[in-house]
Design an enzyme around this catalytic site. Structure first.
Site, PDB file in Angstrom:
ATOM      1  N   LYS A 294      52.501  65.647  34.906  1.00  0.00           N
ATOM      2  CA  LYS A 294      53.367  64.872  35.793  1.00  0.00           C
ATOM      3  C   LYS A 294      53.343  63.428  35.309  1.00  0.00           C
ATOM      4  O   LYS A 294      52.287  62.795  35.260  1.00  0.00           O
ATOM      5  CB  LYS A 294      52.878  64.958  37.232  1.00  0.00           C
ATOM      6  N   LYS A 347      56.930  67.802  34.913  1.00  0.00           N
ATOM      7  CA  LYS A 347      57.768  66.994  35.792  1.00  0.00           C
ATOM      8  C   LYS A 347      57.857  65.567  35.269  1.00  0.00           C
ATOM      9  O   LYS A 347      56.819  65.011  34.910  1.00  0.00           O
ATOM     10  CB  LYS A 347      57.119  66.994  37.176  1.00  0.00           C
ATOM     11  N   TYR A 412      66.790  70.721  43.517  1.00  0.00           N
ATOM     12  CA  TYR A 412      67.559  70.477  44.743  1.00  0.00           C
ATOM     13  C   TYR A 412      68.917  71.167  44.664  1.00  0.00           C
ATOM     14  O   TYR A 412      69.624  71.244  45.653  1.00  0.00           O
ATOM     15  CB  TYR A 412      67.712  68.966  44.966  1.00  0.00           C
TER      16      TYR A 412
HETATM   17  C1  PBG Z   1      54.193  63.167  45.360  1.00  0.00           C
HETATM   18  C2  PBG Z   1      55.414  63.805  44.808  1.00  0.00           C
HETATM   19  C3  PBG Z   1      56.482  63.105  44.235  1.00  0.00           C
HETATM   20  C4  PBG Z   1      57.433  64.040  43.903  1.00  0.00           C
HETATM   21  C5  PBG Z   1      56.952  65.284  44.264  1.00  0.00           C
HETATM   22  N1  PBG Z   1      55.685  65.121  44.822  1.00  0.00           N
HETATM   23  C6  PBG Z   1      56.716  61.651  44.049  1.00  0.00           C
HETATM   24  C7  PBG Z   1      55.728  60.820  43.407  1.00  0.00           C
HETATM   25  O1  PBG Z   1      54.853  61.278  42.665  1.00  0.00           O
HETATM   26  O2  PBG Z   1      55.786  59.630  43.650  1.00  0.00           O
HETATM   27  C8  PBG Z   1      58.741  63.687  43.277  1.00  0.00           C
HETATM   28  C9  PBG Z   1      59.815  64.677  43.366  1.00  0.00           C
HETATM   29  C10 PBG Z   1      61.153  64.159  43.040  1.00  0.00           C
HETATM   30  O3  PBG Z   1      61.360  63.018  42.608  1.00  0.00           O
HETATM   31  O4  PBG Z   1      62.090  64.954  43.212  1.00  0.00           O
HETATM   32  N2  PBG Z   1      53.019  63.812  45.308  1.00  0.00           N
END
Ligand code: PBG
Length: 426
Positions: A294, A347, A412
Site C-alpha cells: 500500500k 493499492k 467503486y
Molecule cells: C485507510 C484506507 C484508505 C483507503 C482504504 N483504507 C485511505 C488511506 O490510507 O488514507 C483508501 C481507499 C481509496 O482511496 O479508495 N486505512
C-alpha cells in the site's frame, strides 16, 4: 455469472453440404434438424428432411458412394463463387506486398477470432464492492466521488447490496464514517462490538448469509488524529501498540461475522499477530487479506473526504510505501506470506500494475488490486466532461488490472461494471 467481455456467438456449430445443393445445419441432440435450401433451379431441388435420431442422421437420396463417384466423374456440384476482391479507394498506391511470414493482424481479423484468442476474462465474480456506511438514515452523496454515497447502514446499504447481488457481485468491503464524538487518540471505537461496522455485519449476515463481507482493519476512521495507528507526542506512529489494537479490531469484526479481515494500516507484523489473535478466539476460518503493498498515494484523496479521515497533521509516509519503490514490495510480500496472509493486495491499482505483476509472479497466493477513489473519480470526471467514454475506460482499466495479474478487484465501479457485463451476456 461468468461472463467474458466478448462472448462468442452461439450459432449452429457446423454447416454441411449434403446433396442437391442444399445446406443443412446439423446439431447433435436435436431431433428436428433445420433444412435450408439455396435458391437453385426447382427441377434440381430435392426436398430433404433430415431427422437425427440418437445422434445419427438418416440420409435420403444418393449414397455417399454415388456422390463420390459423381464428383470423380467430373460432375461437381455447384458452390457459391469466390467473392470478388474488395476495391481499394482511388489513389491507393499499387505496390508489391511486403514479404512477411508473420502478420499478427490475422489473429485479430474478426470478433470471433478475437474472442477465441482473448487471453484475459473479467466477470462480476472478480469484483469486491467497497461501500461507505454511516449512522444516518439518508444516503449522503460524496462530492469527490460522483455516484458514491455514505449509505444508511439499515436502509441504503441493504438496497445497494441487493442491487450488487442481482448482477453477480456478492463480495463487499465496508468503510465506516464514525461520529467525531467517538474518535480518540487510541481509536478504541474500532473494537466496540456494538460499533457501526460489527452492527452492520450482523444485519447483513442476517439478511444475506452467503454474502462475503470484507472489513478494513486500521485505526484511521476511529482515530482523532486521522492516522492508521496511535500517534506518539513526537509524531511517531507506534507500531506494536497499534498492532495490539488492530488485533482487537479484527477479532471484533470476526465475532460479528466478517469473512475476510483486511489490514490496510501497513504496520509491521500485523498479519501474524492478527492471525494468532483470530485463531486464539476460534476464528480459524476467517481469512486475512493483507494490504501488502500500500503506497503513500495522493490517489486516496476522495476517500478521505468520504470518511472525513484526513490525517490531522503530517502524512502517512512512515508506514505507507514510497511510490518510487518496487523491490520493497517483495519484502512486504514475503513477510505477509510467512505470517499467514490468504490474499495479497496492491493499492492503488492502475498506476501500480508493475507491482501487481511482480506479486503475481513471485507468489502463489491470490492477488487483489484496489482501484482507489482517485482512479474512480478521474474516470467519472473525464466522462462527465465528455473527454473520455466513461464506460469504455472503466471496462478497459478493470481488464488491465486483471491482465496484470489481479484475481479480484476492489472497485467503486463494481455495480456499474457488473451491470455492463450482464447486459453483454445473452
Ligand atoms: C485507510 C484506507 C484508505 C483507503 C482504504 N483504507 C485511505 C488511506 O490510507 O488514507 C483508501 C481507499 C481509496 O482511496 O479508495 N486505512
Amino acid at each position: 455469472m461468468a461472463s467474458t467481455l466478448f462472448n462468442a456467438s452461439c450459432s449452429f456449430p457446423s454447416i454441411k453440404v449434403i446433396d442437391c445443393k442444399s445446406y443443412v445445419g446439423l446439431r447433435s441432440n436435436v431431433s428436428q434438424v433445420r433444412v435450408a435450401s439455396l435458391p437453385v433451379a426447382t427441377s434440381q431441388r430435392c426436398s430433404l428432411v433430415v431427422r437425427a435420431s440418437n445422434g445419427h442422421a438418416k440420409k435420403l437420396g444418393r449414397s455417399d458412394a454415388e456422390c463420390e463417384a459423381a464428383v470423380a466423374a467430373g460432375d461437381v456440384p455447384e458452390a457459391p463463387p469466390v467473392p470478388p476482391k474488395p476495391a481499394a479507394p482511388a489513389g491507393t498506391p499499387v505496390i508489391q506486398p511486403l514479404n512477411l511470414n508473420r502478420r499478427p493482424r490475422r489473429n485479430r481479423a474478426s470478433p470471433t477470432v478475437r474472442a477465441a484468442f482473448q487471453e484475459t476474462d473479467i466477470s462480476p465474480a472478480n469484483f469486491v464492492y467497497p461501500l461507505f456506511i454511516h449512522e444516518g438514515e439518508e444516503d449522503t452523496p460524496i462530492g469527490a466521488m460522483p455516484g458514491c454515497y455514505r449509505l444508511g447502514w439499515r436502509h441504503g446499504l441493504l438496497q445497494e447490496v441487493a442491487k450488487a447481488r442481482a448482477v453477480g457481485v456478492n463480495s463487499i468491503v465496508l468503510f465506516p464514517k464514525v461520529p467525531e464524538a467517538l474518535k480518540n487518540p487510541t481509536g478504541d471505537e474500532a473494537y466496540n462490538d456494538n460499533g457501526l461496522v460489527p452492527r452492520t455485519i450482523r444485519l447483513l449476515k442476517d439478511k444475506y448469509p452467503d454474502l462475503i463481507i470484507y472489513t478494513d482493519v486500521a485505526l484511521d476512521p476511529y482515530s482523532s488524529d486521522g492516522h492508521d495507528g496511535i500517534v506518539r507526542e513526537d509524531g511517531v506512529i507506534m507500531n506494536d501498540e497499534t498492532v495490539h489494537q488492530l488485533c482487537k479490531q479484527a477479532v471484533s469484526q470476526a465475532r460479528a461475522g466478517a469473512d475476510v479481515v483486511s489490514p490496510s494500516d501497513m504496520m509491521d507484523g500485523r498479519v501474524g499477530a492478527i492471525r494468532a489473535a483470530l485463531d486464539a478466539e476460534g476464528f480459524q476460518n476467517v481469512s486475512i487479506m493483507s494490504y501488502t503493498a500500500k503506497y503513500a498515494s495522493s490517489f486516496y484523496g476522495p476517500f478521505r473526504e468520504a470518511l472525513d479521515s484526513n490525517p490531522r497533521f503530517g502524512d502517512k509516509k512512515t508506514y505507507q510505501m514510497n511510490p518510487a519503490n518496487y523491490r520493497e514490495a517483495l519484502i512486504e510480500a514475503r513477510e505477509d506470506e510467512a505470517e499467514g496472509a490468504d490474499i495479497l493486495l496492491v493499492k492503488p491499482g492502475l498506476p501500480y500494475l508493475d507491482i501487481i505483476r511482480l506479486l503475481r509472479d513471485k507468489s502463489p497466493l491470490p492477488i487483489a488490486a484496489y482501484q482507489v477513489s482517485g482512479e474512480y473519480s478521474m474516470i467519472k470526471a473525464g466522462g462527465v466532461l465528455k473527454m473520455i467514454d466513461e464506460e469504455k475506460v472503466m471496462m478497459e482499466s478493470l481488464m488491465c488490472l486483471r491482465r496484470a495479474g489481479a484475481d479480484i478487484i476492489l472497485t467503486y465501479f463494481a455495480l456499474q461494471a457488473a451491470t455492463y457485463l450482464c447486459n453483454q451476456k445473452r
